[in-house]
Design an enzyme around this catalytic site. Structure first.
Site, PDB file in Angstrom:
ATOM      1  N   CYS A  39     -10.541   0.699   7.415  1.00 53.56           N
ATOM      2  CA  CYS A  39      -9.920   1.948   7.845  1.00 53.56           C
ATOM      3  C   CYS A  39     -10.495   3.173   7.138  1.00 53.56           C
ATOM      4  CB  CYS A  39      -8.415   1.883   7.620  1.00 53.56           C
ATOM      5  SG  CYS A  39      -7.949   1.341   5.970  1.00 53.56           S
ATOM      6  N   GLU A  73       0.862  -1.200   0.000  1.00 52.58           N
ATOM      7  CA  GLU A  73       0.000   0.000   0.000  1.00 52.58           C
ATOM      8  C   GLU A  73       0.894   1.245   0.000  1.00 52.58           C
ATOM      9  OE1 GLU A  73      -3.766  -1.541   2.457  1.00 52.58           O
ATOM     10  OE2 GLU A  73      -2.087  -1.104   3.771  1.00 52.58           O
TER      11      GLU A  73
HETATM   12  O1  FUB Z   1      -2.893  -0.530   9.174  1.00 59.48           O
HETATM   13  C1  FUB Z   1      -3.996   0.279   9.496  1.00 59.48           C
HETATM   14  C2  FUB Z   1      -4.641   0.760   8.237  1.00 59.48           C
HETATM   15  O2  FUB Z   1      -5.123  -0.354   7.493  1.00 59.48           O
HETATM   16  C3  FUB Z   1      -3.703   1.452   7.277  1.00 59.48           C
HETATM   17  O3  FUB Z   1      -3.574   2.805   7.508  1.00 59.48           O
HETATM   18  C4  FUB Z   1      -4.321   1.158   5.969  1.00 59.48           C
HETATM   19  O4  FUB Z   1      -3.455   1.363   4.902  1.00 59.48           O
HETATM   20  C5  FUB Z   1      -4.750  -0.271   6.130  1.00 59.48           C
HETATM   21  O5  FUB Z   1      -3.686  -1.123   5.901  1.00 59.48           O
HETATM   22 ZN    ZN Z   2      -7.917   3.201   4.593  1.00 63.19          ZN
END
Ligand code: FUB
Ligand code: ZN
Length: 677
Positions: free
Chosen positions: A440, A344
Site C-alpha cells: 500500500c 496498525e
Molecule cells: O488495508 C489496506 C491497506 O493495507 C491499509 O491502509 C494499510 O494499513 C495496509 O493494511
Molecule cells: Zn501503507
C-alpha cells in the site's frame, strides 16, 4: 465556517514545481519510481515480493471475453475465500485464480494516479502509452453492471458486498475513482473515468437511504473522499450524496457489521472491535482518534470534505476534535501516527514508543490529506505545520534516496538485531524493502509526491496560499486577469524565500505561511499597512506593480525538542530539529550502541553542509558523551558513570538507512550535569 474563505488545491496544470529539494523528489518519482513500480505491479522485479496486481486484472479481462464468447456455456467461478492474502501454493506454477491481498487492485489505481500527476506537469507520450494500455487491461475486467474488483470477479460475484468490513471492495473503488479523476484531469482521457463512474453508479444503486438499499459503509474508508472528488470532477450530485450517506451511517446502532455477519458478531460481541474501523460511534460523537490509523485519517478527510461541501459545522467540529487528539497526543515528532503494530493502530494518548512504532507511511500520507482538507476550510498554520512535519520526515523516510526501496513502518529508533530476532519488532525493518506483498505504501508515496504542488499551494477567489515553501512558478486567474508568482527557496536547508509577483491591477492577495518552528521572520517588499498576520499566515495585499519582489527570511535555528511528560519513553531525552527537519543519529556516523550516547544541551552546535549518498545536506554536530562500557556483570551496584566526550553527528531523519543496515535513534538522553560525572 465561511464558504468565501474556503481554499482549494491549485490545479497542477497551473503550477510548476522548480525546486532543488522537492523538484528532485518529483523527478525521481517520474524517472525511477513510476517505471519501477510498473515493473513491480507486473511481477518483474527480481527478488521482490510478487504483486499479482496486473495479473489479476488480465485474468479478469480474459474471463470477461470468455463469458462473451461462450455465453451460457461459461462456467462462473464459485466464491472461495482463501484468506486475506491468497498466495500460490507453488509459485513456479501459477493457476488461473486471484492472488495477493484482497485489495490488490488498489496498487494499480495509486500508480495510475501518480502517472497522471507526472503527466500533468511533464507530458511524456511513452509513459502515457503504457498508462493507456494499463487502463485498457483494467477496463477489460469491468463487469457489465459496472462492478470492478478483481477479487470478487475472479472468486465469484455471488458474495459481492457481503463482507464490507474486511474485504475492501469500496476501498478499491475509492482508489480507482481517485486515479481515474486524476488521469482524466491530466490527459483529458475519460476511459478510466467512465469505468469508475460506472462502478460508482453500481455502488450507488446498491447502497443508500432508499428502501431496499443496503445500509452498509466501507470497512476501510476512502470511498467517502473519492466520491467527493468524483462529484467535484463530474458535477454528479449522487456521488456527493452517497459519500455523505457513508459518513452518516457509520457507527449507527444496530451496527451494520453485526448485521452483515451475525455469526462473527456473536463470537466477538464486545464493541471494541468497531473502534478498529472507527465504526464504534456515529462520527459526530467520536472524540478520540482510534483504531487503524490509515482508515481513521481517510475517514476524517472524507468528513472534512463533506463538512466543507455541506457547510456542516458539527461535522467540522468533530474533525477539529479528532485533529487535536491526533496532533496533541498521538503523533510522533516525525508526523508518524499509529503507535502500535497491533491493528496498525492508534493506541492511547502519549503512548509513542520509538522502537516498536508502527507509523505507517500511508498513515502519515493520510494525515496530510486530512490536514489539507482542514486547511481548505480554515487556513490555520497548525494544519500546514503538521503537513510539513509529515512530508519532510515520516513520509519521505518511506522511500530510499534512489526511489527503489521502501519503508512501510517508520520507527524512531532501530537496533537491527532486534528487528531480526525480536518477534515484537518483526514489523520494523532496518533496511528498506524492494516491494511488499501488501504494497500500500510505495504507490501511495508516489501519488502524494507527484501532486505535492496541490498541497503546497491552494487558492480562493483572490488569494493564493503558500503552505509549503518550494521553488515554483504559479499562475492564477482573478476575474480573467492573470497573476503570476515565482517562488524561490532553498528549503529545508535555508529559510530565505523570494517571491516575484506579477499581479498589476488584479486585487491579488498573497498568504504566506509563517512556519510554527520559527520564532520570528523578516519581510521586505511591502509596508506594515500592506500586511496582516492572522492564524499563522502573513497576508499581503497591495497595489501591485508590474513585477514586485518580496523577500522573506524564516531563521532556521537548531531546536532541541522535548516531549510531553507523559511520553514515557522520551523522559529526559531531546530530539534535534532544524526548520522542518527532524534529525537522527546513525551508527554510520556515531558507531554502535547509540543508546549509550548523551547530548550536552548546553553545548554549542554546528550546522555543516556535506555530501551524503551523493546529496548535499546539512548535518548537525552537537557536543556529547559516550558512556564508558562499565562492569561486565548483568547487574552491579551503581557507580558514577564515566563519560567520554564525543561529537554527535545528526543527519536528517528522512535519509536514514541509505548507507546500509545500521542503528538509528531520534531521541537522545540529555546529559544531566547533576547526576552524571
Ligand atoms: O488495508 C489496506 C491497506 O493495507 C491499509 O491502509 C494499510 O494499513 C495496509 O493494511
Ligand atoms: Zn501503507
Amino acid at each position: 465556517m465561511e464558504r468565501e474563505d474556503f481554499n482549494m488545491p491549485l490545479s497542477l496544470k497551473r503550477l510548476q514545481v522548480r525546486d532543488a529539494f522537492w523538484g528532485d523528489e518529483m523527478e525521481l518519482v517520474r524517472t525511477e519510481v513510476i517505471p519501477y513500480q510498473w515493473e513491480a505491479l507486473n511481477d518483474r522485479v527480481e527478488n521482490a515480493a510478487p504483486s499479482f496486481c496486473m495479473r489479476n486484472f488480465k485474468l479478469a479481462g480474459r474471463m470477461n471475453r470468455e463469458r462473451l464468447e461462450k455465453g451460457a456455456l461459461f462456467q462462473e467461478p464459485e466464491y472461495c475465500f482463501r484468506g486475506f492474502e491468497a498466495l500460490p501454493e507453488d509459485p513456479a506454477h501459477l493457476e488461473d485464480r486471484f492472488y495477493g491481498f484482497v485489495f490488490q487492485d488498489s496498487d494499480f489505481s495509486k500508480w495510475i494516479e501518480a502517472v497522471a500527476y507526472s503527466l500533468a506537469s511533464h507530458p511524456d507520450p511513452a509513459l502515457e502509452g503504457i498508462a493507456d494500455q494499463a487502463i485498457e487491461i483494467v477496463c477489460a475486467a469491468q463487469q457489465k453492471d459496472g462492478y470492478l474488483d478483481t477479487y470478487y470477479i475472479l472468486n465469484g460475484r455471488d458474495k459481492t458486498f457481503t463482507n464490507l468490513k474486511d474485504h475492501h471492495e469500496l476501498y478499491c473503488f475509492g482508489h480507482l475513482a481517485e486515479g481515474a479523476v486524476a488521469y482524466y484531469q491530466a490527459t483529458g482521457k475519460d476511459r478510466l473515468l467512465n469505468a469508475a463512474r460506472k462502478f460508482a453508479d453500481y455502488i450507488d444503486s446498491y447502497f443508500g437511504p432508499g428502501e431496499g438499499k443496503c445500509k452498509g459503509y466501507p470497512g476501510h474508508e476512502i470511498a467517502e473522499m473519492a466520491l467527493v472528488r468524483l462529484y467535484e470532477a463530474t458535477g454528479e450530485k449522487r456521488y456527493l450524496a452517497l459519500a455523505r450517506f457513508f459518513i452518516e451511517e457509520r457507527g449507527k446502532q444496530p451496527y451494520y457489521f453485526d448485521q452483515e455477519n451475525p455469526e462473527e458478531a456473536r463470537k466477538h460481541p464486545h464493541m471494541l472491535r468497531y473502534h478498529y474501523y472507527q465504526a464504534h460511534l456515529p462520527v459526530r460523537e467520536q472524540k478520540e482518534a482510534v483504531g487503524h490509523a490509515v482508515r481513521a485519517v481517510y475517514l476524517y478527510s472524507g468528513m472534512a470534505d463533506i463538512a466543507r461541501l455541506t457547510e456542516d459545522e458539527s461535522l467540522f467540529e468533530a474533525c477539529q476534535r479528532l485533529w487535536r487528539d491526533i496532533t496533541g497526543r498521538k503523533m510522533y515528532l516525525t508526523g508518524g501516527i499509529g503507535a502500535t503494530h497491533i491493528g496498525e493502530a492508534f493506541s492511547y494518548p502519549y503512548d509513542l514508543p520509538n522502537g516498536t512504532a508502527y507509523a505507517e507511511t500511508c498513515a502519515s500520507i493520510g494525515l496530510v490529506f486530512f490536514a489539507r482538507r482542514m486547511l481548505g476550510i480554515s487556513p490555520r498554520g497548525e494544519y500546514a505545520d503538521v503537513m510539513e512535519r509529515a512530508l519532510y520526515n515520516g513520509i519521505l523516510s518511506g522511500m530510499a534516496l534512489d526511489g527503489k526501496s521502501f519503508f512501510y513502518v517508520n520507527p524512531l529508533e532501530v537496533n537491527p538485531e532486534a528487528c531480526r530476532r525480536d518477534e515484537r519488532k518483526s514489523h520494523v525493518k532496518a533496511v528498506r524493502q524492494k516491494w511488499f506483498g501488501c504494497a500500500c505504501c510505495p504507490p501511495n508515496l508516489a501519488r502524494l509526491l507527484g501532486s505535492l504542488g496541490s498541497y503546497a499551494f491552494t487558492e480562493n477567489q483572490d488569494t493564493l496560499f503558500v503552505h509549503l515553501y518550494m521553488g515554483a512558478c504559479i499562475q492564477k486567474d482573478i476575474g480573467g486577469k492573470q497573476v503570476r508568482v515565482f517562488l524561490e527557496s532553498n528549503f529545508p536547508w535555508e529559510g530565505r524565500v523570494v517571491a516575484r509577483v506579477c499581479a498589476k491591477g488584479t486585487g491579488f492577495r498573497l498568504a504566506l505561511r509563517i512556519p510554527g518552528w520559527c520564532s520570528g521572520f523578516s519581510l521586505t517588499g511591502c509596508s506594515q499597512q500592506e500586511r496582516e498576520v492572522k492564524d499563522g499566515y502573513l497576508y499581503i495585499r497591495k497595489q501591485w506593480g508590474e513585477e514586485e519582489l518580496l523577500e522573506l527570511d524564516f531563521p532556521m535555528e537548531v531546536r532541541l525538542m522535548a516531549s510531553h511528560g507523559q511520553v514515557r519513553e522520551n523522559a529526559g531525552k531531546v530530539a534535534v530539529t532544524r526548520g522542518p527537519l527532524v534529525y537522527c543519529l546513525e551508527e554510520a556516523d556515531n558507531g554502535k550502541n547509540l543508546h549509550q550516547l548523551l547530548l550536552d544541551a548546553q553545548g554549542s552546535y554546528k550546522v555543516q553542509e556535506e555530501e551524503i549518498c551523493g546529496k548535499t545536506v546539512n548535518s548537525v554536530a552537537f557536543p556529547g558523551y559516550r558512556r564508558k562500557q562499565g562492569e561486565n556483570s548483568l547487574y552491579h551496584v551503581y557507580a558514577r558513570e564515566e563519560l567520554l566526550p564525543v561529537s554527535l553527528k545528526f543527519v536528517p531523519y528522512y535519509m536514514w538507512a541509505n548507507r546500509g543496515e545500521n542503528e538509528m535513534q531520534v531521541w537522545v538522553t540529555v546529559k544531566n550535569e547533576k547526576e552524571l560525572g
